[in-house]
Design an enzyme around this catalytic site. Structure first.
Site, PDB file in Angstrom:
ATOM      1  N   HIS A  63      14.070  29.690  27.311  1.00 55.86           N
ATOM      2  CA  HIS A  63      14.445  28.274  27.224  1.00 55.86           C
ATOM      3  C   HIS A  63      15.714  27.956  28.003  1.00 55.86           C
ATOM      4  O   HIS A  63      15.821  26.886  28.606  1.00 55.86           O
ATOM      5  CB  HIS A  63      14.547  27.851  25.749  1.00 55.86           C
ATOM      6  CG  HIS A  63      13.217  27.868  25.077  1.00 55.86           C
ATOM      7  ND1 HIS A  63      12.954  28.553  23.918  1.00 55.86           N
ATOM      8  CD2 HIS A  63      12.031  27.306  25.451  1.00 55.86           C
ATOM      9  CE1 HIS A  63      11.674  28.404  23.593  1.00 55.86           C
ATOM     10  NE2 HIS A  63      11.105  27.656  24.503  1.00 55.86           N
ATOM     11  N   ASP A  75       6.828  23.269  30.889  1.00 62.22           N
ATOM     12  CA  ASP A  75       6.893  24.365  29.908  1.00 62.22           C
ATOM     13  C   ASP A  75       5.492  24.573  29.358  1.00 62.22           C
ATOM     14  O   ASP A  75       5.167  24.183  28.237  1.00 62.22           O
ATOM     15  CB  ASP A  75       7.888  23.978  28.799  1.00 62.22           C
ATOM     16  CG  ASP A  75       8.121  25.097  27.807  1.00 62.22           C
ATOM     17  OD1 ASP A  75       7.488  26.155  27.931  1.00 62.22           O
ATOM     18  OD2 ASP A  75       8.947  24.897  26.896  1.00 62.22           O
ATOM     19  N   ASP A  89      -1.222  13.820  26.843  1.00 65.54           N
ATOM     20  CA  ASP A  89      -1.490  14.745  27.941  1.00 65.54           C
ATOM     21  C   ASP A  89      -0.448  14.535  29.049  1.00 65.54           C
ATOM     22  O   ASP A  89      -0.352  13.444  29.628  1.00 65.54           O
ATOM     23  CB  ASP A  89      -2.907  14.479  28.473  1.00 65.54           C
ATOM     24  CG  ASP A  89      -3.323  15.501  29.516  1.00 65.54           C
ATOM     25  OD1 ASP A  89      -2.458  16.235  30.046  1.00 65.54           O
ATOM     26  OD2 ASP A  89      -4.534  15.572  29.808  1.00 65.54           O
ATOM     27  N   GLU A 102       3.965  16.437  24.844  1.00 62.68           N
ATOM     28  CA  GLU A 102       3.239  17.611  24.327  1.00 62.68           C
ATOM     29  C   GLU A 102       1.866  17.136  23.852  1.00 62.68           C
ATOM     30  O   GLU A 102       1.771  16.162  23.105  1.00 62.68           O
ATOM     31  CB  GLU A 102       4.053  18.233  23.183  1.00 62.68           C
ATOM     32  CG  GLU A 102       3.284  19.130  22.238  1.00 62.68           C
ATOM     33  CD  GLU A 102       2.713  20.392  22.870  1.00 62.68           C
ATOM     34  OE1 GLU A 102       3.471  21.152  23.492  1.00 62.68           O
ATOM     35  OE2 GLU A 102       1.492  20.607  22.729  1.00 62.68           O
ATOM     36  N   PRO A 132      -6.347  22.910  28.024  1.00 61.34           N
ATOM     37  CA  PRO A 132      -5.724  21.710  28.610  1.00 61.34           C
ATOM     38  C   PRO A 132      -4.568  22.026  29.556  1.00 61.34           C
ATOM     39  O   PRO A 132      -4.048  21.137  30.225  1.00 61.34           O
ATOM     40  CB  PRO A 132      -5.220  20.941  27.379  1.00 61.34           C
ATOM     41  CG  PRO A 132      -5.097  21.944  26.300  1.00 61.34           C
ATOM     42  CD  PRO A 132      -6.122  22.996  26.565  1.00 61.34           C
ATOM     43  N   ASP A 178      -0.166  29.756  29.034  1.00 60.57           N
ATOM     44  CA  ASP A 178      -0.994  30.345  30.095  1.00 60.57           C
ATOM     45  C   ASP A 178      -2.016  29.310  30.562  1.00 60.57           C
ATOM     46  O   ASP A 178      -2.367  28.396  29.807  1.00 60.57           O
ATOM     47  CB  ASP A 178      -1.747  31.575  29.555  1.00 60.57           C
ATOM     48  CG  ASP A 178      -0.799  32.715  29.186  1.00 60.57           C
ATOM     49  OD1 ASP A 178       0.333  32.734  29.701  1.00 60.57           O
ATOM     50  OD2 ASP A 178      -1.201  33.575  28.385  1.00 60.57           O
TER      51      ASP A 178
HETATM   52  N1  SAM Z   1       6.992  29.281  26.504  1.00 60.93           N
HETATM   53  C1  SAM Z   1       5.612  29.278  26.370  1.00 60.93           C
HETATM   54  C2  SAM Z   1       4.864  30.293  27.135  1.00 60.93           C
HETATM   55  O1  SAM Z   1       5.137  30.517  28.326  1.00 60.93           O
HETATM   56  O2  SAM Z   1       3.985  30.906  26.524  1.00 60.93           O
HETATM   57  C3  SAM Z   1       5.012  27.904  26.429  1.00 60.93           C
HETATM   58  C4  SAM Z   1       5.406  27.214  25.171  1.00 60.93           C
HETATM   59  S1  SAM Z   1       4.893  25.668  24.702  1.00 60.93           S
HETATM   60  C5  SAM Z   1       4.374  26.088  23.066  1.00 60.93           C
HETATM   61  C6  SAM Z   1       3.452  25.225  25.616  1.00 60.93           C
HETATM   62  C7  SAM Z   1       2.818  23.927  25.091  1.00 60.93           C
HETATM   63  O3  SAM Z   1       2.136  23.237  26.139  1.00 60.93           O
HETATM   64  C8  SAM Z   1       1.805  24.121  23.970  1.00 60.93           C
HETATM   65  O4  SAM Z   1       2.350  23.639  22.765  1.00 60.93           O
HETATM   66  C9  SAM Z   1       0.580  23.301  24.423  1.00 60.93           C
HETATM   67  O5  SAM Z   1       0.003  22.558  23.375  1.00 60.93           O
HETATM   68  C10 SAM Z   1       1.186  22.398  25.499  1.00 60.93           C
HETATM   69  N2  SAM Z   1       0.236  21.890  26.503  1.00 60.93           N
HETATM   70  C11 SAM Z   1      -0.840  22.507  27.038  1.00 60.93           C
HETATM   71  N3  SAM Z   1      -1.459  21.697  27.912  1.00 60.93           N
HETATM   72  C12 SAM Z   1      -0.756  20.521  27.942  1.00 60.93           C
HETATM   73  C13 SAM Z   1      -0.896  19.293  28.635  1.00 60.93           C
HETATM   74  N4  SAM Z   1      -1.896  19.090  29.497  1.00 60.93           N
HETATM   75  N5  SAM Z   1       0.017  18.313  28.413  1.00 60.93           N
HETATM   76  C14 SAM Z   1       1.044  18.503  27.538  1.00 60.93           C
HETATM   77  N6  SAM Z   1       1.218  19.645  26.843  1.00 60.93           N
HETATM   78  C15 SAM Z   1       0.335  20.645  27.049  1.00 60.93           C
END
Ligand code: SAM
Length: 278
Positions: A63, A156, A138, A107, A163, A159
């Protein structure tokens, strides 16, 4: 080995296991399977679809590095956008930075935010800050509607599955480019230089094709595959390598420092080779 063990298959041939004291929370959200476990080695841990997202013990590396590198490269990072980042760690770093004024986080899965607030308050401590504007939606759609607005955009993402697939495309980076002001900066987490070589190269080449300055930097994160992690930064004007340490505002940190800022851009020969550099 006795006890409750959590194992993530990081690749089909490589796994990481942590001994857990207990499962604090487990649910299926509309988007993914979410769990919070208490591990012996690294404290509380968030997983999505069986993949470690963050732990209280090592989250500070990821972070601080995904946020403070761009925030301290830009001289006036007033408007910040975080895409993803549901655990709140990136938001915490952005809202406590003295030069930010408005931090928007988009998010897709509100359940991740709720779980972070309840079970990971150390990481989600920025959620109540008045600087933060939290949007559940989204991120890909959100950036398409913003033009010439943000100083820094932090991607952030987890993988590239479900989405999040679209968060790793050139089309998405182009939309982020358009959402940035004329001297804006974007950073994305871009996976492992050991196990995601094609992705690392493609993200770098895509950013190079869009931004006059594109740079890859590294940090050591014990719970991510291979431990060594890449971030890729695209900048319209400011070079992160040219940042003068005396311009960096003082902030208490555990991994980031003005020296680490410089050091993170020093790449081992195998990473330079992967990026097609001499
Ligand atoms: N640090 C982490 C890693 O590298 O594993 C990533 C952490 S954070 C929890 C990633 C977040 O992105 C998830 O909570 C997921 O729901 C969100 N996410 C995935 N696709 C997204 C999208 N299209 N728009 C917004 N958020 C999204």
């Amino acid at each position: 080995m006795k006890g409750l063990w959590f194992t993530e298959l990081q690749t089909p041939e490589l796994a990481i296991s942590l001994r857990a004291r207990r499962v604090l929370h487990h649910q299926r959200t509309p988007y993914q399977e979410l769990a919070v476990l208490e591990t012996e080695a690294l404290g509380k841990m968030l997983t999505l679809d069986g993949v470690i997202q963050t732990t209280v013990g090592d989250e500070f590396v990821y972070h601080e590095m995904i946020t403070l590198v761009p925030l301290n490269t830009h001289p006036n990072p007033e408007r910040v956008l975080i895409i993803g980042g549901g655990d709140g760690g990136s938001a915490r770093e952005c809202v406590r930075h003295p030069r930010t004024r408005e931090v928007t986080m988009v998010e897709i899965d509100g359940a991740v935010v709720e779980a972070a607030k309840e079970f990971l308050p150390e990481i989600g401590s920025g959620f109540d800050c008045p600087k933060l504007n939290l949007i559940i939606g989204d991120g890909i759609k959100y950036v398409q509607e913003k033009r010439d607005y943000y100083d820094v955009v932090v991607v952030d993402a987890p993988d590239p599955v479900g989405p999040a697939v679209g968060l790793f495309t050139r089309e998405f980076y182009a939309q982020v480019h358009a959402a940035l002001r004329e001297d804006g900066i974007m950073v994305a987490q871009t996976e492992s230089p050991f196990f995601n070589k094609d992705l690392v190269l493609k993200a770098y080449q895509d950013m190079q094709s869009l931004f006059p300055i594109a740079r890859v930097y590294l940090a050591t994160i014990p719970t991510y595959p291979g431990g060594l992690w890449t971030f890729t930064l695209g900048s319209k004007r400011y070079d992160p390598v040219a940042v003068q340490p005396e311009t960096i505002p003082p902030l208490e940190t555990k991994y980031y420092s003005p020296q680490m800022h410089q050091a993170a851009f020093v790449l081992p020969p195998f990473v330079n080779k992967l990026l097609g550099k001499a």
